[in-house]
Design a protein around this motif. Structure first.
Motif, PDB file in Angstrom:
ATOM      1  N   UNK A 143     -16.607  -4.998  26.914  1.00  0.00           N
ATOM      2  CA  UNK A 143     -17.625  -5.492  25.991  1.00  0.00           C
ATOM      3  C   UNK A 143     -18.690  -4.399  25.842  1.00  0.00           C
ATOM      4  N   UNK A 144     -19.006  -3.977  24.624  1.00  0.00           N
ATOM      5  CA  UNK A 144     -19.870  -2.802  24.433  1.00  0.00           C
ATOM      6  C   UNK A 144     -21.369  -3.058  24.578  1.00  0.00           C
ATOM      7  N   UNK A 145     -21.780  -3.641  25.698  1.00  0.00           N
ATOM      8  CA  UNK A 145     -23.211  -3.764  25.972  1.00  0.00           C
ATOM      9  C   UNK A 145     -23.745  -2.383  26.348  1.00  0.00           C
ATOM     10  N   UNK A 146     -24.851  -2.008  25.746  1.00  0.00           N
ATOM     11  CA  UNK A 146     -25.450  -0.705  26.035  1.00  0.00           C
ATOM     12  C   UNK A 146     -26.471  -0.837  27.154  1.00  0.00           C
ATOM     13  N   UNK A 147     -26.940   0.307  27.651  1.00  0.00           N
ATOM     14  CA  UNK A 147     -28.003   0.278  28.664  1.00  0.00           C
ATOM     15  C   UNK A 147     -29.249  -0.398  28.100  1.00  0.00           C
ATOM     16  N   UNK A 148     -29.507  -0.173  26.813  1.00  0.00           N
ATOM     17  CA  UNK A 148     -30.658  -0.810  26.170  1.00  0.00           C
ATOM     18  C   UNK A 148     -30.489  -2.323  26.121  1.00  0.00           C
ATOM     19  N   UNK A 149     -29.291  -2.793  25.792  1.00  0.00           N
ATOM     20  CA  UNK A 149     -29.031  -4.234  25.767  1.00  0.00           C
ATOM     21  C   UNK A 149     -29.320  -4.853  27.131  1.00  0.00           C
ATOM     22  N   UNK A 150     -28.823  -4.209  28.169  1.00  0.00           N
ATOM     23  CA  UNK A 150     -28.970  -4.751  29.524  1.00  0.00           C
ATOM     24  C   UNK A 150     -30.425  -4.694  29.976  1.00  0.00           C
ATOM     25  N   UNK A 151     -31.110  -3.602  29.652  1.00  0.00           N
ATOM     26  CA  UNK A 151     -32.519  -3.470  30.047  1.00  0.00           C
ATOM     27  C   UNK A 151     -33.396  -4.520  29.382  1.00  0.00           C
ATOM     28  N   UNK A 152     -33.030  -4.938  28.181  1.00  0.00           N
ATOM     29  CA  UNK A 152     -33.832  -5.919  27.440  1.00  0.00           C
ATOM     30  C   UNK A 152     -33.270  -7.338  27.535  1.00  0.00           C
ATOM     31  N   UNK A 153     -32.336  -7.569  28.432  1.00  0.00           N
ATOM     32  CA  UNK A 153     -31.631  -8.851  28.488  1.00  0.00           C
ATOM     33  C   UNK A 153     -32.575 -10.035  28.667  1.00  0.00           C
ATOM     34  N   UNK A 154     -33.441  -9.976  29.651  1.00  0.00           N
ATOM     35  CA  UNK A 154     -34.331 -11.106  29.920  1.00  0.00           C
ATOM     36  C   UNK A 154     -35.324 -11.302  28.776  1.00  0.00           C
ATOM     37  N   UNK A 155     -35.860 -10.213  28.259  1.00  0.00           N
ATOM     38  CA  UNK A 155     -36.816 -10.319  27.153  1.00  0.00           C
ATOM     39  C   UNK A 155     -36.138 -10.899  25.918  1.00  0.00           C
ATOM     40  N   UNK A 156     -34.898 -10.480  25.630  1.00  0.00           N
ATOM     41  CA  UNK A 156     -34.172 -11.009  24.484  1.00  0.00           C
ATOM     42  C   UNK A 156     -33.861 -12.486  24.661  1.00  0.00           C
ATOM     43  N   UNK A 157     -33.493 -12.865  25.879  1.00  0.00           N
ATOM     44  CA  UNK A 157     -33.197 -14.277  26.140  1.00  0.00           C
ATOM     45  C   UNK A 157     -34.431 -15.135  25.908  1.00  0.00           C
ATOM     46  N   UNK A 158     -35.552 -14.697  26.422  1.00  0.00           N
ATOM     47  CA  UNK A 158     -36.790 -15.465  26.261  1.00  0.00           C
ATOM     48  C   UNK A 158     -37.231 -15.507  24.806  1.00  0.00           C
ATOM     49  N   UNK A 159     -37.032 -14.414  24.089  1.00  0.00           N
ATOM     50  CA  UNK A 159     -37.422 -14.372  22.675  1.00  0.00           C
ATOM     51  C   UNK A 159     -36.567 -15.315  21.842  1.00  0.00           C
ATOM     52  N   UNK A 160     -35.278 -15.387  22.140  1.00  0.00           N
ATOM     53  CA  UNK A 160     -34.392 -16.231  21.340  1.00  0.00           C
ATOM     54  C   UNK A 160     -34.650 -17.709  21.571  1.00  0.00           C
ATOM     55  N   UNK A 161     -35.181 -18.058  22.728  1.00  0.00           N
ATOM     56  CA  UNK A 161     -35.440 -19.464  23.035  1.00  0.00           C
ATOM     57  C   UNK A 161     -36.834 -19.894  22.611  1.00  0.00           C
ATOM     58  N   UNK A 162     -37.518 -19.056  21.840  1.00  0.00           N
ATOM     59  CA  UNK A 162     -38.870 -19.355  21.398  1.00  0.00           C
ATOM     60  C   UNK A 162     -38.956 -19.321  19.876  1.00  0.00           C
ATOM     61  N   UNK A 163     -39.879 -20.123  19.351  1.00  0.00           N
ATOM     62  CA  UNK A 163     -40.096 -20.140  17.900  1.00  0.00           C
ATOM     63  C   UNK A 163     -41.193 -19.176  17.486  1.00  0.00           C
ATOM     64  N   UNK A 164     -41.877 -18.586  18.466  1.00  0.00           N
ATOM     65  CA  UNK A 164     -43.054 -17.771  18.149  1.00  0.00           C
ATOM     66  C   UNK A 164     -42.946 -16.333  18.634  1.00  0.00           C
ATOM     67  N   UNK A 165     -41.919 -15.991  19.384  1.00  0.00           N
ATOM     68  CA  UNK A 165     -41.806 -14.653  19.964  1.00  0.00           C
ATOM     69  C   UNK A 165     -41.428 -13.617  18.911  1.00  0.00           C
ATOM     70  N   UNK A 166     -41.699 -12.353  19.211  1.00  0.00           N
ATOM     71  CA  UNK A 166     -41.295 -11.240  18.357  1.00  0.00           C
ATOM     72  C   UNK A 166     -39.792 -11.020  18.558  1.00  0.00           C
ATOM     73  N   UNK A 167     -39.024 -11.194  17.520  1.00  0.00           N
ATOM     74  CA  UNK A 167     -37.559 -11.114  17.649  1.00  0.00           C
ATOM     75  C   UNK A 167     -36.964  -9.882  16.952  1.00  0.00           C
ATOM     76  N   UNK A 168     -37.813  -8.910  16.609  1.00  0.00           N
ATOM     77  CA  UNK A 168     -37.306  -7.741  15.888  1.00  0.00           C
ATOM     78  C   UNK A 168     -36.231  -7.011  16.691  1.00  0.00           C
ATOM     79  N   UNK A 169     -36.512  -6.765  17.981  1.00  0.00           N
ATOM     80  CA  UNK A 169     -35.539  -6.086  18.827  1.00  0.00           C
ATOM     81  C   UNK A 169     -34.291  -6.913  19.035  1.00  0.00           C
ATOM     82  N   UNK A 170     -34.475  -8.209  19.231  1.00  0.00           N
ATOM     83  CA  UNK A 170     -33.347  -9.123  19.408  1.00  0.00           C
ATOM     84  C   UNK A 170     -32.413  -9.071  18.204  1.00  0.00           C
ATOM     85  N   UNK A 171     -32.969  -9.148  17.002  1.00  0.00           N
ATOM     86  CA  UNK A 171     -32.153  -9.172  15.791  1.00  0.00           C
ATOM     87  C   UNK A 171     -31.460  -7.831  15.550  1.00  0.00           C
TER      88      UNK A 171
END
Length: 242
Positions: free
Chosen positions: A167-195
């Motif tokens: 599975x092609x997860x990058x180092x950047x994907x893994x480093x931002x994993x927790x932040x991306x998870x928290x952003x996706x579960x919120x209606x108000x978080x900044x999701x630019x990186x996630x998207x």
């Protein structure tokens, strides 16, 4: 003559063994060699991507609770299935699944195209008490998912393990994993990186409880993405009238 030859072969064990090995070898070559001569056995399909951390956490819960025992995730190319569930499944849709969730039984409907079909509220009620939504359902309720905080302390390790499988997860994907998870579960978080990392990811409060990320958030996020990544309008539907 043919009877004599057949009888001779059956009575000569060495000759029978050699001819059997020859037949098996020829059959194996015919079946196996073509897979090495083509570029890939799975066609690349635009839109297919690895799961986001929240979707991956939801998939882990889906597997943990044994949902695959009653729900398949594979629409066969049969007219009845396509009319009920949507476009037949493509091999590429499962290329990042370890293990795949094709399933072998359908006590409940196939879920390969469940994403976006129902609202989050529908899923919340259905998980709490399936018979509130479908009176004849035999599915057990999972009300504890809404009360159980999501444990995602090891989500980076899950992604690292999947990267070993291809599975092609990058180092950047893994480093931002927790932040991306928290952003996706919120209606108000900044999701630019996630998207940017996970196109078409849906970010919102899935379980109706903005104060806490629960297992229900992850489960609904996973269900809501199933079948939504590929634009099937770009594919010609099979003509079942022929």
């Amino acid at each position: 003559m043919s009877r004599f030859t057949h009888a001779t072969i059956e009575k000569n064990s060495i000759l029978l063994l050699l001819l059997s090995l020859m037949a098996v070898s020829i059959g194996g070559i015919v079946e196996i060699v073509p897979t090495f001569l083509i570029k890939t056995t799975i066609e690349d399909v635009k839109g297919v991507r690895p799961y986001s951390p929240l979707e991956l956490a939801g998939r882990n819960i889906y597997i943990r609770e044994g949902c695959y025992l009653c729900h398949s995730q594979m629409v066969r190319s049969l007219r009845a299935e396509v009319e009920r569930y949507g476009h037949y499944s493509l091999a590429a849709e499962s290329k990042y699944d370890h293990p795949f969730q094709w399933g072998s039984k359908r006590n409940g409907p196939d879920l390969a195209r469940i994403g976006g079909k129902y609202s989050d509220e529908w899923h919340r009620l259905h998980m709490e008490s399936p018979r509130k939504i479908v009176p004849e359902s035999i599915m057990p309720g999972y009300p504890f998912l809404a009360r159980t905080p999501l444990n995602y302390r090891q989500i980076e390790n899950d992604m690292k393990a999947l990267r070993v499988t291809g599975v092609p997860y990058t180092d950047e994907d893994i480093a931002n994993a927790k932040a991306d998870l928290e952003a996706q579960a919120s209606s108000e978080a900044d999701t630019e990186g996630l998207m940017a990392r996970y196109p078409k990811a849906v970010a919102r409060d899935f379980d109706g409880n903005p104060k806490e990320i629960t297992e229900l958030d992850a489960m609904i996020a996973y269900l809501q993405m199933l079948g939504t990544l590929v634009d099937f309008n770009a594919y010609e539907n099979a003509d079942f009238n022929q």
